[in-house]
Design a protein around this motif. Structure first.
Motif, mmCIF file in Angstrom:
data_model
loop_
_atom_site.group_PDB
_atom_site.id
_atom_site.type_symbol
_atom_site.label_atom_id
_atom_site.label_comp_id
_atom_site.label_asym_id
_atom_site.label_seq_id
_atom_site.Cartn_x
_atom_site.Cartn_y
_atom_site.Cartn_z
ATOM 1 N N TYR A 6 0.832 -1.164 -0.033
ATOM 2 C CA TYR A 6 0.164 -0.166 -0.004
ATOM 3 C C TYR A 6 0.996 1.066 -0.019
ATOM 4 O O TYR A 6 0.550 2.015 -0.763
ATOM 5 N N GLY A 41 -12.915 -0.345 -4.719
ATOM 6 C CA GLY A 41 -11.629 -0.815 -4.397
ATOM 7 C C GLY A 41 -10.595 0.309 -4.832
ATOM 8 O O GLY A 41 -9.656 0.187 -5.788
ATOM 9 N N GLY A 43 -8.141 1.698 -3.472
ATOM 10 C CA GLY A 43 -6.924 1.621 -3.146
ATOM 11 C C GLY A 43 -6.428 2.985 -2.141
ATOM 12 O O GLY A 43 -7.154 3.285 -1.559
ATOM 13 N N ASP A 60 -12.671 0.574 -0.125
ATOM 14 C CA ASP A 60 -11.768 -0.215 -0.012
ATOM 15 C C ASP A 60 -11.897 -1.358 1.098
ATOM 16 O O ASP A 60 -12.243 -0.695 2.332
ATOM 17 N N PHE A 61 -11.553 -2.324 1.178
ATOM 18 C CA PHE A 61 -11.492 -3.207 2.398
ATOM 19 C C PHE A 61 -10.207 -3.267 3.235
ATOM 20 O O PHE A 61 -10.385 -3.862 4.197
ATOM 21 N N GLN A 80 -15.048 -1.009 3.263
ATOM 22 C CA GLN A 80 -16.155 -2.092 2.613
ATOM 23 C C GLN A 80 -15.456 -3.279 1.867
ATOM 24 O O GLN A 80 -14.617 -2.899 1.136
ATOM 25 N N ASP A 81 -16.082 -4.354 2.303
ATOM 26 C CA ASP A 81 -15.722 -5.660 1.292
ATOM 27 C C ASP A 81 -16.561 -5.775 0.117
ATOM 28 O O ASP A 81 -17.788 -5.488 0.231
ATOM 29 N N ILE A 82 -15.954 -5.518 -1.130
ATOM 30 C CA ILE A 82 -16.573 -5.583 -2.207
ATOM 31 C C ILE A 82 -17.532 -6.811 -2.473
ATOM 32 O O ILE A 82 -18.385 -6.977 -3.063
ATOM 33 N N ALA A 97 -10.548 -0.929 -10.922
ATOM 34 C CA ALA A 97 -9.328 -1.221 -11.157
ATOM 35 C C ALA A 97 -8.527 -2.247 -10.644
ATOM 36 O O ALA A 97 -8.304 -2.054 -9.537
ATOM 37 N N ASP A 98 -8.472 -3.406 -11.229
ATOM 38 C CA ASP A 98 -7.671 -4.177 -10.813
ATOM 39 C C ASP A 98 -8.216 -4.784 -9.104
ATOM 40 O O ASP A 98 -7.374 -4.841 -8.208
ATOM 41 N N SER A 102 -8.814 -10.012 -7.266
ATOM 42 C CA SER A 102 -8.059 -10.338 -6.271
ATOM 43 C C SER A 102 -8.204 -11.666 -5.776
ATOM 44 O O SER A 102 -9.705 -12.129 -5.823
HETATM 45 C C1 SAM Z 1 -4.110 -3.872 -7.308
HETATM 46 S S1 SAM Z 1 -4.898 -2.427 -5.948
HETATM 47 C C2 SAM Z 1 -5.943 -1.320 -6.864
HETATM 48 C C3 SAM Z 1 -6.134 -0.244 -6.383
HETATM 49 C C4 SAM Z 1 -6.731 0.835 -7.144
HETATM 50 N N1 SAM Z 1 -8.200 0.556 -7.723
HETATM 51 C C5 SAM Z 1 -5.910 1.476 -8.256
HETATM 52 O O1 SAM Z 1 -6.216 1.062 -9.455
HETATM 53 O O2 SAM Z 1 -5.092 2.055 -7.841
HETATM 54 C C6 SAM Z 1 -6.326 -3.517 -5.461
HETATM 55 C C7 SAM Z 1 -7.201 -2.733 -4.648
HETATM 56 O O3 SAM Z 1 -8.296 -3.722 -4.386
HETATM 57 C C8 SAM Z 1 -8.694 -3.714 -2.826
HETATM 58 N N2 SAM Z 1 -9.318 -5.017 -2.591
HETATM 59 C C9 SAM Z 1 -8.994 -6.348 -2.880
HETATM 60 N N3 SAM Z 1 -9.990 -7.285 -2.424
HETATM 61 C C10 SAM Z 1 -10.987 -6.346 -1.946
HETATM 62 C C11 SAM Z 1 -12.332 -6.593 -1.430
HETATM 63 N N4 SAM Z 1 -12.545 -7.867 -1.278
HETATM 64 N N5 SAM Z 1 -13.104 -5.595 -1.063
HETATM 65 C C12 SAM Z 1 -12.883 -4.251 -1.293
HETATM 66 N N6 SAM Z 1 -11.665 -3.708 -1.851
HETATM 67 C C13 SAM Z 1 -10.576 -5.096 -2.133
HETATM 68 C C14 SAM Z 1 -7.188 -3.988 -2.279
HETATM 69 O O4 SAM Z 1 -7.345 -3.446 -0.845
HETATM 70 C C15 SAM Z 1 -6.600 -2.849 -3.143
HETATM 71 O O5 SAM Z 1 -6.629 -1.520 -2.594
#
Ligand code: SAM
Length: 239
Positions: A6, A41, A43, A60-61, A80-82, A97-98, A102
């Motif tokens: 992070y 999400g 980040g 974001d979680f 929040q958990d997606i 995005a990305d 996960s």
């Molecule tokens: C690769 S990073 C991308 C962050 C941001 N979207 C970006 O493009 O810069 C993945 C993000 O997804 C979040 N994430 C992963 N699983 C998640 C979940 N179940 N619920 C919410 N967020 C989640 C992670 O904490 C992380 O911040």
């Protein structure tokens, strides 16, 4: 993601070519009149910072991620958990995005349905996702990538959720080959360090990669790339 990642994301997301090119492409797809935008999400919050002229918010979680968002002055973020997130239709744009790639994502198809439900009519969803399982490497372990996508696979899932495809492409075409080389390099030299690929590079190298990706983004105004790339990028609409 590993907790250490992070801070790396926060340190790199403002100037590193990978983030700058992605954020520019995402923003180019957003209508200036769009009111309510969600970054699912989010980040460490760079995209929300760039979207601050809109009514934007994100979740974001990860508490670490949200701490970095708050250090940027972003108060429109929540934990929040997606997997369990749902909303009534109220967003004009949802960006993710990305995230649905996960590890820990229970069922990405049901998340797509929840995105659909949460959008207003004519609202759009913008997704960026890692592509091609063959590109899986140590980086994926560090940022907890559980699934890499093929373009047709995610297009079909989005259509099944009710979306209409507006734009769908592989992106980062040259990076596909760089990553493939890096992967075999890691295998041959048995490099097992679990760390993302993000590392400091000289300014001119960063500028060169940014230029090549800006050229690719420009080309996407006219054609898409249905063949190869290290990411998939999709814009779909709720009609
Ligand atoms: C690769 S990073 C991308 C962050 C941001 N979207 C970006 O493009 O810069 C993945 C993000 O997804 C979040 N994430 C992963 N699983 C998640 C979940 N179940 N619920 C919410 N967020 C989640 C992670 O904490 C992380 O911040």
């Amino acid at each position: 993601m590993l907790p250490s990642e992070y801070k790396i994301m926060h340190d790199f997301e403002t100037n590193y070519w990978w983030y700058v090119a992605l954020h520019e492409l995402i923003i180019s797809k957003i209508n200036k009149k769009s009111q309510k935008i969600l970054d699912a999400g989010c980040g460490t919050g760079r995209l929300l910072e760039l979207l601050s002229k809109h009514q934007s918010e994100g979740f974001d979680f990860s508490e670490e991620a949200l701490e970095f968002c708050k250090s940027k002055g972003l108060n429109n973020v929540w934990l929040q958990d997606i997997n369990t997130w749902q909303s009534e239709p109220k967003y004009d744009v949802i960006i993710s995005a990305d995230v649905i790639c996960s590890t820990g994502i229970d069922d990405y198809k049901s998340i797509l349905k929840n995105f659909y439900q949460a959008l207003n009519l004519d609202g759009i969803l913008i997704l960026n996702l890692p592509a091609f399982e063959i590109l899986r490497r140590n980086h994926d372990k560090a940022v907890f990538v559980g699934k890499r996508f093929r373009l047709n696979e995610i297009k079909n899932s989005l259509k099944d959720s009710g979306f209409t495809i507006k734009f769908a492409t592989y992106r980062l075409f040259p990076l596909f080959f760089v990553i493939l080389f890096e992967k075999f390099h890691q295998k041959i030299f048995r490099k097992t360090e679990v760390k993302s690929d993000l590392r400091s590079i000289p300014k001119f190298v960063n500028a060169f990669f940014l230029l090549t990706n800006r050229i690719e983004n420009f080309i996407f105004r006219f054609v898409n790339n249905p063949f190869l790339g290290s990411s998939v990028f999709i814009v779909v609409e709720k009609i």
